[in-house]
Design an enzyme around this catalytic site. Structure first.
Site, mmCIF file in Angstrom:
data_model
loop_
_atom_site.group_PDB
_atom_site.id
_atom_site.type_symbol
_atom_site.label_atom_id
_atom_site.label_comp_id
_atom_site.label_asym_id
_atom_site.label_seq_id
_atom_site.Cartn_x
_atom_site.Cartn_y
_atom_site.Cartn_z
ATOM 1 C CE LYS A 1 3.174 1.024 34.880
ATOM 2 N NZ LYS A 1 4.103 0.280 35.648
ATOM 3 C CD GLU A 2 7.335 4.546 30.070
ATOM 4 O OE1 GLU A 2 6.309 4.201 30.695
ATOM 5 O OE2 GLU A 2 8.467 4.058 30.301
ATOM 6 C CG ASP B 1 14.281 5.663 31.558
ATOM 7 O OD1 ASP B 1 13.962 6.706 30.935
ATOM 8 O OD2 ASP B 1 13.433 4.819 31.934
ATOM 9 C CB SER C 1 5.735 -0.812 43.193
ATOM 10 O OG SER C 1 6.612 -0.804 42.081
ATOM 11 C CG ASP D 1 7.500 -2.276 32.723
ATOM 12 O OD1 ASP D 1 6.437 -1.661 32.975
ATOM 13 O OD2 ASP D 1 8.606 -1.914 33.155
ATOM 14 C CB SER E 1 14.439 -2.166 37.396
ATOM 15 O OG SER E 1 13.242 -1.833 36.731
ATOM 16 N NE ARG F 1 3.942 1.687 28.745
ATOM 17 C CZ ARG F 1 5.048 1.343 29.396
ATOM 18 N NH1 ARG F 1 4.978 0.508 30.413
ATOM 19 N NH2 ARG F 1 6.220 1.821 29.025
ATOM 20 N NE ARG G 1 4.995 7.924 34.151
ATOM 21 C CZ ARG G 1 6.019 7.083 34.080
ATOM 22 N NH1 ARG G 1 7.118 7.438 33.411
ATOM 23 N NH2 ARG G 1 5.961 5.908 34.661
ATOM 24 C CE LYS H 1 10.725 6.310 30.071
ATOM 25 N NZ LYS H 1 10.721 5.374 31.162
ATOM 26 C CG ASN I 1 8.022 9.863 30.459
ATOM 27 O OD1 ASN I 1 7.565 10.026 31.593
ATOM 28 N ND2 ASN I 1 7.314 9.336 29.478
ATOM 29 C CG HIS J 1 10.476 2.404 26.360
ATOM 30 N ND1 HIS J 1 11.194 1.620 27.219
ATOM 31 C CD2 HIS J 1 9.461 2.894 27.131
ATOM 32 C CE1 HIS J 1 10.663 1.650 28.420
ATOM 33 N NE2 HIS J 1 9.610 2.436 28.395
ATOM 34 N NE ARG J 2 8.662 -1.265 29.452
ATOM 35 C CZ ARG J 2 9.920 -1.712 29.468
ATOM 36 N NH1 ARG J 2 10.338 -2.535 28.537
ATOM 37 N NH2 ARG J 2 10.777 -1.337 30.405
ATOM 38 C CB SER K 1 4.544 -3.090 40.217
ATOM 39 O OG SER K 1 3.638 -2.593 39.254
HETATM 40 O O1 LIG Z 1 10.647 0.013 40.178
HETATM 41 C C1 LIG Z 1 10.863 -0.149 38.976
HETATM 42 O O2 LIG Z 1 12.014 -0.335 38.512
HETATM 43 C C2 LIG Z 1 9.713 -0.156 38.060
HETATM 44 C C3 LIG Z 1 8.441 -0.379 38.524
HETATM 45 C C4 LIG Z 1 7.263 -0.509 37.643
HETATM 46 O O3 LIG Z 1 6.450 0.633 37.816
HETATM 47 P P1 LIG Z 1 5.096 0.665 38.729
HETATM 48 O O4 LIG Z 1 5.462 0.283 40.105
HETATM 49 O O5 LIG Z 1 4.682 2.096 38.597
HETATM 50 O O6 LIG Z 1 4.133 -0.307 38.100
HETATM 51 C C5 LIG Z 1 7.668 -0.642 36.181
HETATM 52 O O7 LIG Z 1 6.549 -0.430 35.349
HETATM 53 C C6 LIG Z 1 8.760 0.321 35.805
HETATM 54 O O8 LIG Z 1 9.134 0.203 34.453
HETATM 55 C C7 LIG Z 1 10.001 0.050 36.614
HETATM 56 C C1 LIG Z 2 7.036 2.362 33.103
HETATM 57 C C2 LIG Z 2 8.314 2.346 32.727
HETATM 58 O O1 LIG Z 2 9.284 3.139 33.243
HETATM 59 P P1 LIG Z 2 9.302 4.309 34.346
HETATM 60 O O2 LIG Z 2 8.079 4.166 35.206
HETATM 61 O O3 LIG Z 2 10.560 4.095 35.124
HETATM 62 O O4 LIG Z 2 9.313 5.592 33.595
HETATM 63 C C3 LIG Z 2 8.794 1.385 31.708
HETATM 64 O O5 LIG Z 2 10.026 1.286 31.503
HETATM 65 O O6 LIG Z 2 7.977 0.686 31.079
#
Ligand SMILES: O=C(O)C1=C[C@@H](OP(=O)(O)O)[C@@H](O)[C@H](O)C1
Ligand SMILES: C=C(OP(=O)(O)O)C(=O)O
Length: 444
Positions: A354-355, A54, A180, A327, A28, A358, A133, A427, A96, A399-400, A209
């Site tokens: 998400k990926e 990423d 977010s 996460d 992030s 989940r 997404r 990732k 992704n 990845h998670r 988030s």
């Molecule tokens: O702003 C960021 O760095 C992130 C926000 C989160 O996503 P959401 O806001 O979609 O929950 C998180 O799940 C993602 O891995 C990274």
């Molecule tokens: C949701 C994730 O990443 P992103 O939304 O940045 O793809 C993550 O890393 O768990």
């Protein structure tokens, strides 16, 4: 990563683990710093950047937009473009990485609006899952400002193309309950729009988030831009502010990655210490340590480290709102398999987009291990079995999923597992299994 991915990895049981691990850089923070440094006035030397899929797609996108990125030893020198990407005709691939596309789109729209000319166009596409997404709420916000966005596939989802159009409105409203990252993207783009009035960003509904928006605002400040915050509903960026390089900046260790090691300490005896993120971190996922403490783990904190050890008698199930740690909360679901009593994780609706989905993926794989799992639109309850069953774990290119489920091999209740497509960890942490398979060695 370009190397061939392995079909699977077989993990044996590691009954006891202990040690100290230096965390790789935060995804992030890395991807925010790369973009802000690229947009800033002046050069920035970035230390401890994460090197993973990423961050590679973010770097590739910035280079395609004409930004100079020069490795310097272990660091990266970013030649800031002062708010104007040198190239505005590009086809970007974002894999992704939700964070990459949702921050690049508003930034590019803003630059196209102020510096774009006839024929300039930037397209963004990703892997198949990226195209499922959502990004419609962000594009709605940008359209309110005046941006011209063309859907290249299904409306509301990538791929898309951005065309030059001035961003003129001074107020934008964006939904906060899907991701977010939409708000983060708009905030980071705000200083790129030349105006004489403040830009007001309003959040519709409850923002999810939230701690990630705190990371955004903290880093914008490091690059010289102040955001005035009225709760989590209203954000104002005053005119006349532009990004300025801080000269040199170092990236904290990844607090989401920390969750796997801390959980390892809580399941496998410990103590396990992670360094690179601690009490002083700007990442909300350090609060995973509190969740683990609520399950009974023994946690200690330093300014830039956190340590976890197992409690006498093992972990206990909990009932937690996990909206602030979306996460790291996946890690709790796997800890729940070895805890006494059920664990309920609530307010995690964003897991579905998400990926992979989940909630569905965690439920399916926990069931394979023998757990009873109930799920709703935005919650999951895991009731552990008397003893875990060995299984072949699908990872859904997430990845998670791979990192979290590896933890079921640890401690007194651990079972051997086959993890499919383990290299999906690239990732955010390409070296994860090299470190994981040696966790037990330090305590032997
Ligand atoms: O702003 C960021 O760095 C992130 C926000 C989160 O996503 P959401 O806001 O979609 O929950 C998180 O799940 C993602 O891995 C990274
Ligand atoms: C949701 C994730 O990443 P992103 O939304 O940045 O793809 C993550 O890393 O768990």
């Amino acid at each position: 990563m370009t190397t061939q991915r392995r079909a699977h990895i077989d993990l044996g049981v590691q009954p006891a683990v202990a040690g100290t691990y230096a965390l790789p850089g935060s995804k992030s923070i890395s991807n925010r710093v790369l973009l802000l440094a690229a947009l800033a006035e002046g050069e920035t030397l970035v230390d401890d950047l994460l090197d993973s899929d990423d961050t590679r797609v973010m770097r590739g996108a910035l280079e395609a937009l004409g930004v100079g990125l020069l490795p310097e030893g272990e660091s990266l020198r970013v030649a800031g473009c002062g708010g104007r990407f040198p190239t505005l005709r590009a086809d970007l691939f974002v894999g992704n990485s939700g964070l990459s596309i949702r921050t690049l789109v508003p930034a590019i729209a803003a630059v196209l609006g102020s510096a774009g000319g006839a024929g300039d166009v930037v397209s963004l596409a990703g892997i198949a899952r990226m195209h499922e997404r959502p990004i419609g709420d962000l594009v709605d916000g940008l359209s309110q400002l005046g941006a011209k966005v063309e859907w290249l596939g299904t409306p509301g989802y990538p791929p898309l193309a951005l065309h030059p159009a001035p961003l003129t409105a001074d107020r934008v409203s964006v939904r906060g309950n899907v991701s977010s990252q939409f708000l983060t993207g708009l905030l980071q783009a705000a200083p790129l729009v030349a105006r004489d009035k403040p830009l007001v960003i309003e959040v519709e509904g409850e923002l999810i988030s939230k701690p990630y928006v705190h990371i955004t605002i903290s880093l914008m400040k490091r690059f010289g831009v102040e955001v005035a915050q009225d709760g989590w509903q209203r954000f104002t960026v005053a005119p006349g502010q532009g990004y300025r390089s801080p000269g040199r900046i170092s990236v904290e260790g990844d607090a989401s990655t920390a969750s796997y090691f801390l959980a390892a300490g809580a399941l496998g005896g410990g103590p396990v210490r992670v360094t690179g993120a601690g009490r002083d971190s700007i990442q909300g996922d350090v609060r995973f340590a509190d969740a683990l403490a609520a399950m009974g783990a023994r946690i200690s904190w330093g300014d830039d480290w956190i340590e976890a050890a197992a409690p006498e008698g093992g972990l206990t199930g909990v009932d937690l709102d996990c909206n602030h740690i979306p996460d790291a909360a996946m890690t709790l679901a796997v800890c729940a398999l070895s805890a006494a009593g059920p664990t309920t994780l609530r307010n995690i609706g964003s897991w579905r987009v998400k990926e992979t989905d989940r909630i569905a993926a965690v439920a399916a794989e926990c069931r394979k291990l023998g757990a009873t799992v109930e799920e709703g639109a935005d919650w999951i309850r895991v009731t552990p079995p008397v003893a875990l069953s060995t299984a072949e774990i699908h990872t859904y290119d997430d990845h998670r999923m791979a990192m979290a489920f590896s933890l079921a091999t640890l401690g007194a209740r651990g079972v051997p597992l086959r993890i499919l497509d383990p290299d999906c960890v690239a990732k955010t942490f390409p070296g994860y299994f090299d470190v994981f398979t040696r966790l037990g060695a330090a305590s032997a």
